[in-house]
Design a protein around this motif. Structure first.
Motif, PDB file in Angstrom:
ATOM      1  N   ASP A  41      -5.655   9.060  -8.916  1.00  0.00           N
ATOM      2  CA  ASP A  41      -4.330   9.578  -8.556  1.00  0.00           C
ATOM      3  C   ASP A  41      -3.629   8.582  -7.622  1.00  0.00           C
ATOM      4  O   ASP A  41      -4.033   7.426  -7.527  1.00  0.00           O
ATOM      5  CB  ASP A  41      -4.471  10.964  -7.912  1.00  0.00           C
ATOM      6  CG  ASP A  41      -5.416  10.907  -6.716  1.00  0.00           C
ATOM      7  OD1 ASP A  41      -5.783   9.789  -6.297  1.00  0.00           O
ATOM      8  OD2 ASP A  41      -5.784  11.980  -6.202  1.00  0.00           O
ATOM      9  N   GLU A  42      -2.619   9.048  -6.925  1.00  0.00           N
ATOM     10  CA  GLU A  42      -1.883   8.144  -6.030  1.00  0.00           C
ATOM     11  C   GLU A  42      -2.784   7.599  -4.923  1.00  0.00           C
ATOM     12  O   GLU A  42      -2.622   6.463  -4.489  1.00  0.00           O
ATOM     13  CB  GLU A  42      -0.689   8.859  -5.387  1.00  0.00           C
ATOM     14  CG  GLU A  42       0.438   9.179  -6.320  1.00  0.00           C
ATOM     15  CD  GLU A  42       0.289  10.558  -6.969  1.00  0.00           C
ATOM     16  OE1 GLU A  42      -0.859  11.018  -7.166  1.00  0.00           O
ATOM     17  OE2 GLU A  42       1.327  11.160  -7.273  1.00  0.00           O
ATOM     18  N   SER A  43      -3.711   8.434  -4.463  1.00  0.00           N
ATOM     19  CA  SER A  43      -4.549   7.965  -3.352  1.00  0.00           C
ATOM     20  C   SER A  43      -5.449   6.804  -3.811  1.00  0.00           C
ATOM     21  O   SER A  43      -5.831   5.949  -3.010  1.00  0.00           O
ATOM     22  CB  SER A  43      -5.369   9.105  -2.747  1.00  0.00           C
ATOM     23  OG  SER A  43      -6.489   9.380  -3.544  1.00  0.00           O
ATOM     24  N   ALA A  44      -5.778   6.768  -5.107  1.00  0.00           N
ATOM     25  CA  ALA A  44      -6.602   5.665  -5.622  1.00  0.00           C
ATOM     26  C   ALA A  44      -5.842   4.344  -5.486  1.00  0.00           C
ATOM     27  O   ALA A  44      -6.434   3.287  -5.231  1.00  0.00           O
ATOM     28  CB  ALA A  44      -6.968   5.919  -7.081  1.00  0.00           C
ATOM     29  N   LEU A  45      -4.520   4.411  -5.653  1.00  0.00           N
ATOM     30  CA  LEU A  45      -3.694   3.204  -5.498  1.00  0.00           C
ATOM     31  C   LEU A  45      -3.813   2.676  -4.064  1.00  0.00           C
ATOM     32  O   LEU A  45      -4.053   1.487  -3.831  1.00  0.00           O
ATOM     33  CB  LEU A  45      -2.240   3.555  -5.841  1.00  0.00           C
ATOM     34  CG  LEU A  45      -1.175   2.474  -5.806  1.00  0.00           C
ATOM     35  CD1 LEU A  45      -0.001   2.890  -6.671  1.00  0.00           C
ATOM     36  CD2 LEU A  45      -0.693   2.182  -4.405  1.00  0.00           C
ATOM     37  N   ILE A 231       5.288   7.811  -3.863  1.00  0.00           N
ATOM     38  CA  ILE A 231       3.999   7.976  -3.177  1.00  0.00           C
ATOM     39  C   ILE A 231       4.278   8.516  -1.781  1.00  0.00           C
ATOM     40  O   ILE A 231       4.892   7.839  -0.950  1.00  0.00           O
ATOM     41  CB  ILE A 231       3.215   6.654  -3.104  1.00  0.00           C
ATOM     42  CG1 ILE A 231       2.984   6.119  -4.521  1.00  0.00           C
ATOM     43  CG2 ILE A 231       1.874   6.856  -2.387  1.00  0.00           C
ATOM     44  CD1 ILE A 231       2.272   4.808  -4.576  1.00  0.00           C
ATOM     45  N   ASP A 232       3.841   9.739  -1.576  1.00  0.00           N
ATOM     46  CA  ASP A 232       4.062  10.399  -0.300  1.00  0.00           C
ATOM     47  C   ASP A 232       3.468   9.539   0.822  1.00  0.00           C
ATOM     48  O   ASP A 232       2.335   9.077   0.706  1.00  0.00           O
ATOM     49  CB  ASP A 232       3.354  11.771  -0.370  1.00  0.00           C
ATOM     50  CG  ASP A 232       3.780  12.686   0.753  1.00  0.00           C
ATOM     51  OD1 ASP A 232       4.243  12.168   1.786  1.00  0.00           O
ATOM     52  OD2 ASP A 232       3.638  13.910   0.570  1.00  0.00           O
ATOM     53  N   LYS A 233       4.231   9.350   1.881  1.00  0.00           N
ATOM     54  CA  LYS A 233       3.749   8.538   3.011  1.00  0.00           C
ATOM     55  C   LYS A 233       2.419   9.078   3.551  1.00  0.00           C
ATOM     56  O   LYS A 233       1.593   8.338   4.076  1.00  0.00           O
ATOM     57  CB  LYS A 233       4.777   8.528   4.146  1.00  0.00           C
ATOM     58  CG  LYS A 233       6.012   7.685   3.856  1.00  0.00           C
ATOM     59  CD  LYS A 233       5.803   6.220   4.249  1.00  0.00           C
ATOM     60  CE  LYS A 233       6.969   5.326   3.906  1.00  0.00           C
ATOM     61  NZ  LYS A 233       7.185   5.076   2.483  1.00  0.00           N
ATOM     62  N   LYS A 234       2.226  10.391   3.393  1.00  0.00           N
ATOM     63  CA  LYS A 234       0.986  11.009   3.892  1.00  0.00           C
ATOM     64  C   LYS A 234      -0.235  10.466   3.155  1.00  0.00           C
ATOM     65  O   LYS A 234      -1.321  10.396   3.706  1.00  0.00           O
ATOM     66  CB  LYS A 234       1.044  12.525   3.686  1.00  0.00           C
ATOM     67  CG  LYS A 234       1.799  13.242   4.751  1.00  0.00           C
ATOM     68  CD  LYS A 234       1.571  14.748   4.609  1.00  0.00           C
ATOM     69  CE  LYS A 234       2.816  15.494   5.040  1.00  0.00           C
ATOM     70  NZ  LYS A 234       3.274  16.498   4.081  1.00  0.00           N
ATOM     71  N   VAL A 235      -0.050  10.107   1.884  1.00  0.00           N
ATOM     72  CA  VAL A 235      -1.181   9.608   1.092  1.00  0.00           C
ATOM     73  C   VAL A 235      -1.626   8.261   1.661  1.00  0.00           C
ATOM     74  O   VAL A 235      -2.821   7.992   1.837  1.00  0.00           O
ATOM     75  CB  VAL A 235      -0.792   9.492  -0.404  1.00  0.00           C
ATOM     76  CG1 VAL A 235      -1.958   8.978  -1.226  1.00  0.00           C
ATOM     77  CG2 VAL A 235      -0.313  10.829  -0.936  1.00  0.00           C
TER      78      VAL A 235
END
Ligand code: SAM
Length: 378
Positions: A41-45, A231-235
């Motif tokens: 997902d985005e966190s993998a990026l 991509i949420d800054k929180k991620v």
């Protein structure tokens, strides 16, 4: 979102990159020439950019298809969901490459891809006029290999070898990604002595310190995708927080770098300080032939001169003989040397336990590995 990423790797390092990708917990890992494909997902990026030590960059796969004509390239590119990733103000230059493909004119392929992306985005954003392209960077790449077009957006920005600590470098610096690979190809653990007797700008010792303390190599730099709107800054924040939590800055290290050239030692000290390891690595000016130690079960990992330049050949022969003499009595030490010089083993005076072919940039090299005696089982 379930996304597909491509971590690009220098030739010969694919299996190391794949190992790192699996260690990060990503799924569906596939290894191809020069790349490792995985899903996440985005966190993998964020996590892959922060943590991969041996990959060159991380790209987001937007689509892949067969294209033998410009029409096929245009239509299939236009059918991809570009507007899911690129906002209306995004800057989206297109770079390209073509290998063994009917569409060999890279500049034409780039222009066609650009037009197709613009068309898709005009429809999606209901826009008639030019896009301003004054926002974050979404660098698109069209890579053709045997008539298959792979369309990606680069997530890294500057290549991952740029960790942010090497402001200045030596004449023949090793890429940080390659230095890391050389270390990862050994069984060194942070409790063992580590020596690079040809440290130049300090790349190998600094990468060893980072590995030893489990410091994410990307903690000190920025990535193009940090500015991406979807991509949420929180991620990103969570990925950085995880990296900070996992760093073990109190792990003791015994890492030493030396070089014949005092200017290199100054450079190494500066770079190590910049990387935050000033107090963990000892640098000193010394010729390799003067190396002695009473320590046991250590590792020498080094990138000596290769002797490729005219006038350097004879000097390098003597240098390799000196290395053989200096390390001969260190039975418990393991010695690793990367060089393009095919006479290395003869000059060093011993056949390597193991050899591995590697490319240092465009130079074909071998990684000579001499395994030391194992410590007794306790
Ligand atoms: C290929 S460079 C190493 C580059 C280094 N890995 C880096 O990333 O910056 C080789 C280094 O060996 C050093 N050198 C040459 N002869 C030497 C000797 N006899 N003893 C120790 N160092 C030597 C050079 O000064 C040079 O910095």
């Amino acid at each position: 979102m379930n996304l597909t990423y491509i971590a690009t790797a220098a030739m010969g390092l694919e299996s190391l990159v794949a190992h790192e990708v699996r260690d990060l917990g990503f799924e569906d890992v596939k290894v191809e020439n020069g790349k490792v494909i995985f899903k996440g997902d985005e966190s993998a990026l964020c996590r892959s950019n922060l943590w991969l030590r041996t990959a060159d960059r991380v790209k987001l796969l937007v689509g892949e298809f067969k294209a033998e004509t410009f029409d096929e390239l245009f239509e299939q590119t236009k059918a991809l969901p570009w507007s899911d990733f690129i906002p209306e103000n995004g800057e989206f230059p297109v770079i390209g490459k073509s290998v063994k493909s009917k569409l060999f004119s890279v500049s034409d392929c780039q222009a066609i891809v650009k037009k197709a992306v613009v068309d898709q985005m005009k429809n999606a954003y209901q826009r008639e006029t030019w896009f301003p392209e004054d926002g974050a960077l979404y660098r698109i790449e069209v890579a053709l290999l045997k008539d298959v077009a792979t369309l990606t957006i680069d997530t890294s920005g500057t290549g991952l070898h740029k960790r942010g600590y090497r402001a200045l470098h030596s004449e023949a610096p090793l890429k940080e990604t390659m230095a890391s690979a050389l270390i990862k190809l050994t069984n060194w653990t942070p409790d063992k002595p580590f020596v690079d007797p040809f440290c130049g700008s300090g790349t190998i010792p600094i990468e060893a310190a980072m590995i030893g303390q489990n410091v994410a190599p990307g903690l000190n730099r920025e990535f193009a995708s940090e500015e991406w709107s979807w991509i949420d800054k929180k991620v990103w924040y969570r990925a950085v927080e995880e990296a900070n939590d996992l760093a073990k800055y109190d792990t003791p290290l015994d890492i030493q770098g030396s070089d014949i050239d005092h200017k290199m030692i100054e450079l190494s000290i500066n770079n190590a300080e910049e990387a935050g390891f000033g107090e963990f690595i000892t640098f000193k000016q010394m010729q390799v032939r003067d190396f002695t130690t009473r320590k046991e079960y250590g590792y020498v990992i080094s990138n000596p001169p290769y002797g490729e330049r005219i006038g350097e050949k004879e000097e390098v022969k003597q240098l390799y003989r000196d290395m053989g003499n200096a390390f001969r009595s260190l039975e418990t030490w393991s010695v690793y040397v990367i060089t393009s010089n095919e006479q290395f083993e003869q000059l060093y005076g011993r056949p390597a336990t193991k050899k591995r072919k590697l490319y240092n940039g465009h130079i074909k090299t071998d990684y000579y590995q001499y395994f030391g005696k194992r410590p007794p089982r306790s």
